[in-house]
Design an enzyme around this catalytic site. Structure first.
Site, short mmCIF file in Angstrom:
data_model
loop_
_atom_site.label_atom_id
_atom_site.label_comp_id
_atom_site.label_asym_id
_atom_site.label_seq_id
_atom_site.Cartn_x
_atom_site.Cartn_y
_atom_site.Cartn_z
N PRO A 9 7.18 39.62 -18.26
CA PRO A 9 8.12 40.28 -19.18
C PRO A 9 8.10 39.73 -20.61
CG PRO A 9 9.29 38.94 -17.56
CD PRO A 9 7.86 39.03 -17.11
N ASN A 10 8.23 40.67 -21.52
CA ASN A 10 8.35 40.40 -22.96
C ASN A 10 7.06 39.96 -23.64
OD1 ASN A 10 11.22 40.97 -23.18
ND2 ASN A 10 11.50 39.13 -21.94
N ARG A 17 8.20 39.06 -31.22
CA ARG A 17 9.18 38.09 -30.69
C ARG A 17 8.89 36.66 -31.18
NH1 ARG A 17 7.71 36.30 -24.45
NH2 ARG A 17 9.80 35.46 -24.55
N TYR A 22 5.55 31.92 -30.43
CA TYR A 22 4.45 32.64 -29.78
C TYR A 22 3.35 33.12 -30.73
CZ TYR A 22 7.79 32.52 -25.95
OH TYR A 22 8.67 32.10 -24.98
N ASN A 73 0.55 34.76 -16.43
CA ASN A 73 1.66 34.21 -17.23
C ASN A 73 2.91 34.96 -16.75
OD1 ASN A 73 3.59 33.45 -19.04
ND2 ASN A 73 2.32 33.74 -20.87
N ALA A 76 9.29 34.59 -18.14
CA ALA A 76 10.57 34.03 -17.66
C ALA A 76 10.63 33.92 -16.14
CB ALA A 76 11.73 34.87 -18.18
N HIS A 79 10.26 30.63 -13.97
CA HIS A 79 11.30 29.65 -13.73
C HIS A 79 12.20 29.96 -12.53
CE1 HIS A 79 9.71 28.41 -17.54
NE2 HIS A 79 10.11 29.52 -18.12
N ASP A 86 5.71 33.72 -3.62
CA ASP A 86 5.33 34.17 -2.28
C ASP A 86 4.12 35.10 -2.32
OD1 ASP A 86 7.29 32.70 -1.01
OD2 ASP A 86 8.64 34.40 -0.67
N GLU A 97 -1.89 29.38 -13.66
CA GLU A 97 -0.71 29.77 -14.44
C GLU A 97 -0.92 29.37 -15.90
OE1 GLU A 97 3.23 29.28 -12.75
OE2 GLU A 97 3.82 28.19 -14.56
N HIS A 99 0.80 29.44 -19.96
CA HIS A 99 1.90 29.68 -20.91
C HIS A 99 1.39 29.46 -22.32
CE1 HIS A 99 4.73 30.03 -17.70
NE2 HIS A 99 4.17 28.98 -17.16
N ILE A 100 1.86 30.31 -23.20
CA ILE A 100 1.48 30.20 -24.61
C ILE A 100 2.12 28.95 -25.20
CG2 ILE A 100 1.69 31.33 -26.87
CD1 ILE A 100 1.71 34.04 -25.22
N SER A 101 3.40 28.77 -24.91
CA SER A 101 4.13 27.62 -25.45
C SER A 101 4.07 26.46 -24.45
CB SER A 101 5.59 28.01 -25.70
OG SER A 101 6.23 28.33 -24.47
N ARG A 106 10.42 22.42 -24.30
CA ARG A 106 11.46 23.37 -24.71
C ARG A 106 12.76 23.13 -23.92
NH1 ARG A 106 8.93 29.20 -24.77
NH2 ARG A 106 10.91 29.59 -25.84
N ARG A 110 13.26 25.66 -18.79
CA ARG A 110 11.86 26.12 -18.81
C ARG A 110 10.91 25.08 -18.23
NH1 ARG A 110 11.88 30.83 -22.01
NH2 ARG A 110 13.49 30.70 -23.60
C1 DQA Z 1 6.18 31.80 -21.68
C2 DQA Z 1 7.25 30.70 -21.52
C3 DQA Z 1 8.44 31.23 -20.77
O1 DQA Z 1 9.43 30.22 -20.64
C4 DQA Z 1 9.06 32.41 -21.50
O2 DQA Z 1 10.12 32.96 -20.75
C5 DQA Z 1 8.07 33.45 -21.86
C6 DQA Z 1 6.74 33.04 -22.32
C7 DQA Z 1 4.99 31.32 -22.52
O3 DQA Z 1 3.93 31.95 -22.42
O4 DQA Z 1 5.10 30.37 -23.29
O5 DQA Z 1 8.37 34.64 -21.89
O6 DQA Z 1 5.68 32.11 -20.39
#
Ligand code: DQA
Length: 144
Positions: A9-10, A17, A22, A73, A76, A79, A86, A97, A99-101, A106, A110
């Site tokens: 998501p997002n 955003r 990001y 990725n 959210a 977490h 599963d 897995e 993550h960009i950040s 943080r 997270r």
């Molecule tokens: C994220 C880190 C997550 O905590 C956050 O909810 C995201 C992006 C990242 O790629 O850094 O939406 O997965």
């Protein structure tokens, strides 16, 4: 090598955003950048994105016997999604897995990943390049 990259998501809001976290690259720009990198690595890459937990579960299930690995990725959902954890366990495929950040730098909530325990490993904190590192790691895992 066929890899499915699943974005949660997002992530479709990249370039809009929280650019300080990001970056400026839009989601579409990121996809074409990653496709080019995949070509160089001789990876046949499919990229999907969903804002819906159940759809992500379905994407993971649909990768079974069709792909050599999953890069995910979960955003959210990382977490708290036991359903995604599963699903990754259920297909028993190589998964990484991303993550960009740097999620460990943080907010406290997270720092915990529910989903990483179903993956070979986690790469985070390198911006969009985290995905490239995951593709390289997948290549290195090939045949293992
Ligand atoms: C994220 C880190 C997550 O905590 C956050 O909810 C995201 C992006 C990242 O790629 O850094 O939406 O997965």
């Amino acid at each position: 090598m066929k890899i499915l990259l699943i974005n949660g998501p997002n992530l479709n809001m990249l370039g809009i955003r929280e650019k300080n976290i990001y970056g400026n690259m839009t989601y579409d720009e990121m996809c074409s950048y990653l496709n080019k990198k995949a070509d160089k690595l001789e990876i046949d890459l499919d990229i999907v994105q969903s804002n819906v937990e159940g759809e992500i579960v379905t994407y993971i299930q649909s990768a079974y016997k069709k792909y050599d690995g999953i890069i995910i990725n979960p955003a959210a959902y990382t977490h708290y999604s036991i359903a995604i954890y599963d699903a990754l366990k259920a297909v028993n495929m190589k998964a990484i897995e991303v993550h960009i950040s740097n999620i460990h730098k943080r907010e406290e909530y997270r720092k915990k990943s529910v989903t990483a325990g179903a993956c070979i490993g986690q790469i985070c904190g390198f911006g969009i390049f985290s995905y490239v590192m995951a593709m390289e790691a997948m290549k290195e895992q090939e045949g293992r």
